[in-house]
Write a protein that holds these residues in place. Structure first.
Motif, PDB file in Angstrom:
ATOM      1  N   THR A   2       7.853 -90.018 -49.938  1.00 33.12           N
ATOM      2  CA  THR A   2       8.454 -89.518 -51.170  1.00 33.12           C
ATOM      3  C   THR A   2       7.735 -88.304 -51.729  1.00 33.12           C
ATOM      4  O   THR A   2       8.276 -87.604 -52.567  1.00 33.12           O
ATOM      5  CB  THR A   2       8.464 -90.607 -52.255  1.00 33.12           C
ATOM      6  N   LEU A   3       6.505 -88.055 -51.288  1.00 37.53           N
ATOM      7  CA  LEU A   3       5.750 -86.914 -51.797  1.00 37.53           C
ATOM      8  C   LEU A   3       5.158 -86.129 -50.639  1.00 37.53           C
ATOM      9  O   LEU A   3       4.660 -86.707 -49.681  1.00 37.53           O
ATOM     10  CB  LEU A   3       4.599 -87.384 -52.705  1.00 37.53           C
ATOM     11  N   ALA A   4       5.208 -84.808 -50.750  1.00 37.81           N
ATOM     12  CA  ALA A   4       4.523 -83.977 -49.767  1.00 37.81           C
ATOM     13  C   ALA A   4       3.027 -84.162 -49.928  1.00 37.81           C
ATOM     14  O   ALA A   4       2.540 -84.485 -51.003  1.00 37.81           O
ATOM     15  CB  ALA A   4       4.908 -82.511 -49.972  1.00 37.81           C
ATOM     16  N   GLN A   5       2.277 -83.948 -48.854  1.00 37.42           N
ATOM     17  CA  GLN A   5       0.834 -84.161 -48.911  1.00 37.42           C
ATOM     18  C   GLN A   5       0.178 -83.265 -49.953  1.00 37.42           C
ATOM     19  O   GLN A   5      -0.752 -83.671 -50.641  1.00 37.42           O
ATOM     20  CB  GLN A   5       0.218 -83.899 -47.534  1.00 37.42           C
ATOM     21  N   ASP A   6       0.672 -82.011 -50.089  1.00 37.16           N
ATOM     22  CA  ASP A   6       0.103 -81.094 -51.074  1.00 37.16           C
ATOM     23  C   ASP A   6       0.225 -81.642 -52.486  1.00 37.16           C
ATOM     24  O   ASP A   6      -0.592 -81.367 -53.345  1.00 37.16           O
ATOM     25  CB  ASP A   6       0.804 -79.732 -51.004  1.00 37.16           C
ATOM     26  N   GLU A   7       1.289 -82.405 -52.740  1.00 33.08           N
ATOM     27  CA  GLU A   7       1.529 -82.900 -54.083  1.00 33.08           C
ATOM     28  C   GLU A   7       0.588 -84.040 -54.451  1.00 33.08           C
ATOM     29  O   GLU A   7       0.593 -84.511 -55.574  1.00 33.08           O
ATOM     30  CB  GLU A   7       2.982 -83.345 -54.221  1.00 33.08           C
ATOM     31  N   LEU A   8      -0.217 -84.508 -53.488  1.00 30.00           N
ATOM     32  CA  LEU A   8      -1.187 -85.551 -53.767  1.00 30.00           C
ATOM     33  C   LEU A   8      -2.564 -84.967 -54.060  1.00 30.00           C
ATOM     34  O   LEU A   8      -3.544 -85.687 -54.124  1.00 30.00           O
ATOM     35  CB  LEU A   8      -1.266 -86.522 -52.587  1.00 30.00           C
ATOM     36  N   ILE A   9      -2.646 -83.650 -54.206  1.00 35.81           N
ATOM     37  CA  ILE A   9      -3.901 -82.995 -54.551  1.00 35.81           C
ATOM     38  C   ILE A   9      -3.757 -82.337 -55.914  1.00 35.81           C
ATOM     39  O   ILE A   9      -2.855 -81.534 -56.135  1.00 35.81           O
ATOM     40  CB  ILE A   9      -4.290 -81.941 -53.495  1.00 35.81           C
ATOM     41  N   ASP A  10      -4.626 -82.695 -56.840  1.00 37.49           N
ATOM     42  CA  ASP A  10      -4.628 -82.121 -58.179  1.00 37.49           C
ATOM     43  C   ASP A  10      -5.862 -81.241 -58.340  1.00 37.49           C
ATOM     44  O   ASP A  10      -6.938 -81.567 -57.834  1.00 37.49           O
ATOM     45  CB  ASP A  10      -4.647 -83.225 -59.244  1.00 37.49           C
ATOM     46  N   TYR A  11      -5.712 -80.137 -59.064  1.00 36.57           N
ATOM     47  CA  TYR A  11      -6.822 -79.226 -59.311  1.00 36.57           C
ATOM     48  C   TYR A  11      -7.176 -79.281 -60.788  1.00 36.57           C
ATOM     49  O   TYR A  11      -6.294 -79.255 -61.648  1.00 36.57           O
ATOM     50  CB  TYR A  11      -6.447 -77.807 -58.877  1.00 36.57           C
ATOM     51  N   TYR A  12      -8.467 -79.355 -61.085  1.00 37.92           N
ATOM     52  CA  TYR A  12      -8.886 -79.586 -62.460  1.00 37.92           C
ATOM     53  C   TYR A  12     -10.226 -78.916 -62.737  1.00 37.92           C
ATOM     54  O   TYR A  12     -10.978 -78.558 -61.823  1.00 37.92           O
ATOM     55  CB  TYR A  12      -9.021 -81.092 -62.724  1.00 37.92           C
TER      56      TYR A  12
END
Length: 266
Positions: A53-63
């Motif tokens: 349901t989610l692309a792998q990139d969408e599981l990385i958050d930048y903060y």
């Protein structure tokens, strides 16, 4: 959520979701940089994976955590001990808020026990840092109650808000809403499990989650639809399987269809 809990710390969104772009045939990932040219935003791999349901990139958050220098200067730890209980990175915890503090004070005055755990906020511990034994902080992801979904939340092709018909009583929604809390606000452990909708296993936890909410994009992943109405199952309401077609149906849909047929025959 979490107003007044994080204190002096501020967690800013760097680039959340899929920040990559095509350039000269290569996928270049944009990152925030400080004036000196060093990388400013840090990457956080989400622990809330939803296959398919989610692309792998969408599981990385930048903060970034500000003030950054003070945060980076503190020592990292794998765990902390509070009220004789050990809490570790990767744990779900109950977090006190204004409502639970007020209820605890009222219960203490009336010599009653405190209220339900659903009044607490629930967080997932990503990182633990401390300046000394009296100043210990945790960087967390917040779990949302379905009622907290804001207006304009995108769910598939629909715009929704708040609790939906399929959300269960003890259902949570995983999010990438990141914060820093003082560990003194932690009230205890929370038992949270991911519910795989295709599984027939019974719940063995107090809370469960199956969807992920992108706090910055206001986007909610879809749950698995069943029935002719294409709504997901509510685990606390009955569903009925058909031995002929193999489909599962909501009990309320079958009752409604039966009543409509009866009305049409009158």
């Amino acid at each position: 959520m979490a107003a007044g809990i994080q204190g002096k710390w501020h967690v800013a969104n760097g680039l959340v979701g899929s920040p990559s772009q095509e350039k000269n045939g290569y996928r270049q990932r944009k990152r925030k940089r400080s004036p000196a040219g060093t990388l400013k935003a840090k990457a956080q791999q989400s622990p809330f994976s939803l296959s398919g349901t989610l692309a792998q990139d969408e599981l990385i958050d930048y903060y970034t955590v500000e003030p950054r220098q003070q945060w980076d200067k503190m020592s990292r730890y794998n765990s902390f001990i509070l009220r004789n209980r050990k809490f570790e990175r990767g744990d779900f915890v109950l977090v006190a808020n204004e409502i639970t503090v007020k209820k605890a004070n009222n219960a203490r005055d009336s010599k009653q026990t405190t209220g339900e755990s659903s009044h607490f906020w629930i967080a997932y511990i990503l990182e633990i840092r401390a300046a000394d034994e009296n100043r210990v902080f945790a960087r967390v992801y917040w779990m949302y109650w379905p009622d907290e979904l804001p207006p304009g939340t995108i769910n598939g092709k629909k715009s929704i808000r708040g609790r939906q018909l399929y959300h269960g009583r003890n259902e949570l929604i995983a999010s990438n809403h990141m914060d820093v809390i003082d560990v003194l606000s932690v009230e205890g452990p929370a038992s949270v499990k991911q519910w795989m909708e295709s599984s027939d296993d019974e719940f063995n936890s107090d809370f469960f989650w199956r969807q992920r909410f992108n706090y910055y994009q206001k986007r909610l992943t879809s749950a698995q639809p069943i029935c002719r109405c294409k709504l997901p199952a509510n685990p606390h309401r009955r569903t009925i399987g058909c031995s002929i077609c193999g489909m599962w149906f909501h009990e309320w849909c079958l009752i409604r269809d039966t009543l409509e047929r009866l009305r049409n025959t009158l």
